[in-house]
Design a protein around this motif. Structure first.
Motif, PDB file in Angstrom:
ATOM      1  N   ALA A  71       0.831  -1.204   0.000  1.00  0.00           N
ATOM      2  CA  ALA A  71       0.000   0.000   0.000  1.00  0.00           C
ATOM      3  C   ALA A  71       0.865   1.253   0.000  1.00  0.00           C
ATOM      4  N   GLY A  72       1.928   1.251   0.811  1.00  0.00           N
ATOM      5  CA  GLY A  72       2.816   2.402   0.855  1.00  0.00           C
ATOM      6  C   GLY A  72       3.523   2.651  -0.466  1.00  0.00           C
ATOM      7  N   ALA A  73       4.009   1.569  -1.096  1.00  0.00           N
ATOM      8  CA  ALA A  73       4.712   1.710  -2.369  1.00  0.00           C
ATOM      9  C   ALA A  73       3.775   2.216  -3.463  1.00  0.00           C
ATOM     10  N   VAL A  74       2.559   1.662  -3.516  1.00  0.00           N
ATOM     11  CA  VAL A  74       1.593   2.098  -4.533  1.00  0.00           C
ATOM     12  C   VAL A  74       1.205   3.552  -4.312  1.00  0.00           C
ATOM     13  N   LEU A  75       0.939   3.909  -3.060  1.00  0.00           N
ATOM     14  CA  LEU A  75       0.559   5.286  -2.754  1.00  0.00           C
ATOM     15  C   LEU A  75       1.682   6.254  -3.067  1.00  0.00           C
ATOM     16  N   LEU A  76       2.918   5.875  -2.732  1.00  0.00           N
ATOM     17  CA  LEU A  76       4.058   6.753  -3.014  1.00  0.00           C
ATOM     18  C   LEU A  76       4.278   6.898  -4.514  1.00  0.00           C
ATOM     19  N   ALA A  77       4.116   5.803  -5.257  1.00  0.00           N
ATOM     20  CA  ALA A  77       4.259   5.874  -6.707  1.00  0.00           C
ATOM     21  C   ALA A  77       3.196   6.777  -7.329  1.00  0.00           C
ATOM     22  N   LEU A  78       1.970   6.680  -6.819  1.00  0.00           N
ATOM     23  CA  LEU A  78       0.899   7.545  -7.321  1.00  0.00           C
ATOM     24  C   LEU A  78       1.178   9.015  -7.018  1.00  0.00           C
ATOM     25  N   LEU A  79       1.726   9.277  -5.834  1.00  0.00           N
ATOM     26  CA  LEU A  79       2.040  10.657  -5.471  1.00  0.00           C
ATOM     27  C   LEU A  79       3.152  11.222  -6.344  1.00  0.00           C
ATOM     28  N   PHE A  80       4.165  10.398  -6.621  1.00  0.00           N
ATOM     29  CA  PHE A  80       5.230  10.841  -7.522  1.00  0.00           C
ATOM     30  C   PHE A  80       4.676  11.081  -8.924  1.00  0.00           C
ATOM     31  N   ASN A 123      13.493   9.279   7.778  1.00  0.00           N
ATOM     32  CA  ASN A 123      14.127  10.562   7.464  1.00  0.00           C
ATOM     33  C   ASN A 123      13.436  11.270   6.308  1.00  0.00           C
ATOM     34  N   VAL A 124      12.869  10.500   5.370  1.00  0.00           N
ATOM     35  CA  VAL A 124      12.093  11.138   4.302  1.00  0.00           C
ATOM     36  C   VAL A 124      10.916  11.888   4.903  1.00  0.00           C
ATOM     37  N   SER A 125      10.203  11.208   5.812  1.00  0.00           N
ATOM     38  CA  SER A 125       9.058  11.849   6.455  1.00  0.00           C
ATOM     39  C   SER A 125       9.482  13.075   7.259  1.00  0.00           C
ATOM     40  N   VAL A 126      10.534  12.902   8.064  1.00  0.00           N
ATOM     41  CA  VAL A 126      11.001  14.009   8.898  1.00  0.00           C
ATOM     42  C   VAL A 126      11.461  15.171   8.037  1.00  0.00           C
ATOM     43  N   ALA A 127      12.185  14.860   6.943  1.00  0.00           N
ATOM     44  CA  ALA A 127      12.706  15.926   6.082  1.00  0.00           C
ATOM     45  C   ALA A 127      11.591  16.674   5.373  1.00  0.00           C
ATOM     46  N   VAL A 128      10.578  15.944   4.892  1.00  0.00           N
ATOM     47  CA  VAL A 128       9.456  16.601   4.223  1.00  0.00           C
ATOM     48  C   VAL A 128       8.714  17.504   5.194  1.00  0.00           C
ATOM     49  N   VAL A 139       0.205  14.920   4.329  1.00  0.00           N
ATOM     50  CA  VAL A 139      -0.143  13.790   5.188  1.00  0.00           C
ATOM     51  C   VAL A 139      -0.008  12.475   4.425  1.00  0.00           C
ATOM     52  N   LEU A 140      -0.444  12.441   3.168  1.00  0.00           N
ATOM     53  CA  LEU A 140      -0.359  11.219   2.373  1.00  0.00           C
ATOM     54  C   LEU A 140       1.086  10.828   2.103  1.00  0.00           C
ATOM     55  N   ILE A 141       1.959  11.798   1.866  1.00  0.00           N
ATOM     56  CA  ILE A 141       3.377  11.496   1.642  1.00  0.00           C
ATOM     57  C   ILE A 141       3.972  10.832   2.878  1.00  0.00           C
ATOM     58  N   VAL A 142       3.727  11.420   4.044  1.00  0.00           N
ATOM     59  CA  VAL A 142       4.269  10.865   5.289  1.00  0.00           C
ATOM     60  C   VAL A 142       3.708   9.472   5.547  1.00  0.00           C
ATOM     61  N   LEU A 143       2.408   9.282   5.311  1.00  0.00           N
ATOM     62  CA  LEU A 143       1.784   7.978   5.512  1.00  0.00           C
ATOM     63  C   LEU A 143       2.389   6.931   4.580  1.00  0.00           C
ATOM     64  N   ALA A 144       2.545   7.264   3.306  1.00  0.00           N
ATOM     65  CA  ALA A 144       3.077   6.306   2.334  1.00  0.00           C
ATOM     66  C   ALA A 144       4.505   5.902   2.676  1.00  0.00           C
ATOM     67  N   VAL A 145       5.333   6.862   3.027  1.00  0.00           N
ATOM     68  CA  VAL A 145       6.730   6.560   3.346  1.00  0.00           C
ATOM     69  C   VAL A 145       6.830   5.701   4.599  1.00  0.00           C
ATOM     70  N   ASN A 146       6.025   5.986   5.605  1.00  0.00           N
ATOM     71  CA  ASN A 146       6.067   5.192   6.835  1.00  0.00           C
ATOM     72  C   ASN A 146       5.584   3.763   6.605  1.00  0.00           C
ATOM     73  N   LEU A 147       4.557   3.593   5.797  1.00  0.00           N
ATOM     74  CA  LEU A 147       4.092   2.242   5.474  1.00  0.00           C
ATOM     75  C   LEU A 147       5.168   1.460   4.729  1.00  0.00           C
ATOM     76  N   LEU A 148       5.814   2.110   3.768  1.00  0.00           N
ATOM     77  CA  LEU A 148       6.867   1.439   3.007  1.00  0.00           C
ATOM     78  C   LEU A 148       8.056   1.112   3.899  1.00  0.00           C
ATOM     79  N   GLY A 149       8.425   2.020   4.780  1.00  0.00           N
ATOM     80  CA  GLY A 149       9.545   1.764   5.685  1.00  0.00           C
ATOM     81  C   GLY A 149       9.272   0.610   6.625  1.00  0.00           C
ATOM     82  N   ASP A 150       8.040   0.511   7.106  1.00  0.00           N
ATOM     83  CA  ASP A 150       7.662  -0.599   7.975  1.00  0.00           C
ATOM     84  C   ASP A 150       7.763  -1.924   7.238  1.00  0.00           C
ATOM     85  N   GLY A 151       7.348  -1.923   5.970  1.00  0.00           N
ATOM     86  CA  GLY A 151       7.457  -3.137   5.169  1.00  0.00           C
ATOM     87  C   GLY A 151       8.897  -3.503   4.868  1.00  0.00           C
ATOM     88  N   LEU A 152       9.745  -2.510   4.610  1.00  0.00           N
ATOM     89  CA  LEU A 152      11.161  -2.769   4.381  1.00  0.00           C
ATOM     90  C   LEU A 152      11.812  -3.388   5.610  1.00  0.00           C
TER      91      LEU A 152
END
Length: 279
Positions: free
Chosen positions: A16-25, A203-208, A254-267
């Motif tokens: 879900a995080g990867a798909v959401l992040l790809a859609l946002l990009f 760090n992506v979330s924190v930096a954004v 909010v969606l960017i932070v959510l997507a990155v955190n979901l992807l990081g948890d999966g990684l």
């Protein structure tokens, strides 16, 4: 790598995080191509107009298209966030591994530098360096944000490296004459991959968020350029009467932070062989 990809594919949050992040990009970088308005364009016949067929996210008080401005800001925020994450996590890995593996004076000097940076007020440093950003130098902002996001992780990496360097396979590699960079790259770094992957995603979330916050207060990206922080700042004062001015930018943040955190948890689950959630 194949096993990691399979584990990521089985993890619903990571998918879900990867798909959401790809859609946002895709939205950030392909959206302007389908928009009838550019982020620098002004419609002198539409001031503070709500979302419509002509202006999908509405217009600002000066007649600029909010959709175009928001996507331009999202581009800037995403690029800055990724650059900061790569630089800060890479610096934490390098300093932590060298400090823990070499030890001695090298360890003491590097940790002294880490302690010094930990006590420096980041916001004050950014405020002092803010004049350098007036001429459109986002790399200065990237460097400043990166300089204040790696110290805690470096200490964790150092502690793990001290433990790992006493393992039999590391001692065997050193006795066979393997160089320090080779031992670090082949025998220490793979065991830190899970930690570093999670750290980079956070760090992506924190930096954004940090970039948006600094831009909101006028210390980050400066006009005429824009970021999510500047869009929120410009529309925040009138957001109660005209919610589209800042609402779309805040929602995308909010969606960017959510997507990155979901992807990081999966990684983390995919790269950590002891995790029981990589399924």
């Amino acid at each position: 790598m194949t096993a990691v990809v399979r584990a990521l594919g089985r993890n619903r949050r990571a998918t879900a995080g990867a798909v959401l992040l790809a859609l946002l990009f895709a939205l950030a970088f392909a959206g302007p191509a389908v928009s009838p308005w550019g982020w620098e364009d002004t419609d002198f016949t539409a001031f503070r107009r709500p979302p419509s067929a002509d202006h999908w996210f509405g217009t600002t008080q000066s007649g600029r298209d909010v959709f175009a401005l928001t996507l331009r800001g999202m581009q800037k925020s995403l690029v800055i966030g990724l650059l900061v994450a790569v630089l800060s996590t890479g610096l934490a890995a390098l300093v932590g591994m060298v400090s823990g593996f070499v030890g001695g004076w090298t360890d003491r000097m590097l940790m002294w530098g880490v302690d010094l940076l930990l006590v420096l007020p980041a916001f004050l440093v950014v405020a002092v360096l803010s004049p350098l950003l007036r001429d459109g130098r986002p790399l200065v902002l990237v460097a400043v944000l990166s300089a204040f996001l790696w110290m805690v992780t470096a200490r964790v990496v150092r502690a793990m490296t001290i433990s790992l360097k006493e393992r039999e396979y590391v001692l065997a590699a050193r006795f066979t004459g393997a160089s320090t960079p080779r031992v670090l790259a082949r025998h220490i770094l793979p065991h830190l991959a899970s930690l570093l992957a999670v750290d980079a995603s956070l760090n992506v979330s924190v930096a954004v968020i940090a970039e948006s916050g600094l831009s909101y207060f006028g210390f980050g990206v400066r006009p005429p350029d824009t970021s999510l922080g500047t869009v929120i700042a410009d529309g925040g004062s009138a957001a109660t009467a005209y919610p589209w001015l800042a609402g779309f930018a805040a929602g995308l943040l909010v969606l960017i932070v959510l997507a990155v955190n979901l992807l990081g948890d999966g990684l983390r689950d995919a790269l950590d062989p002891t995790s029981g959630r990589a399924r």
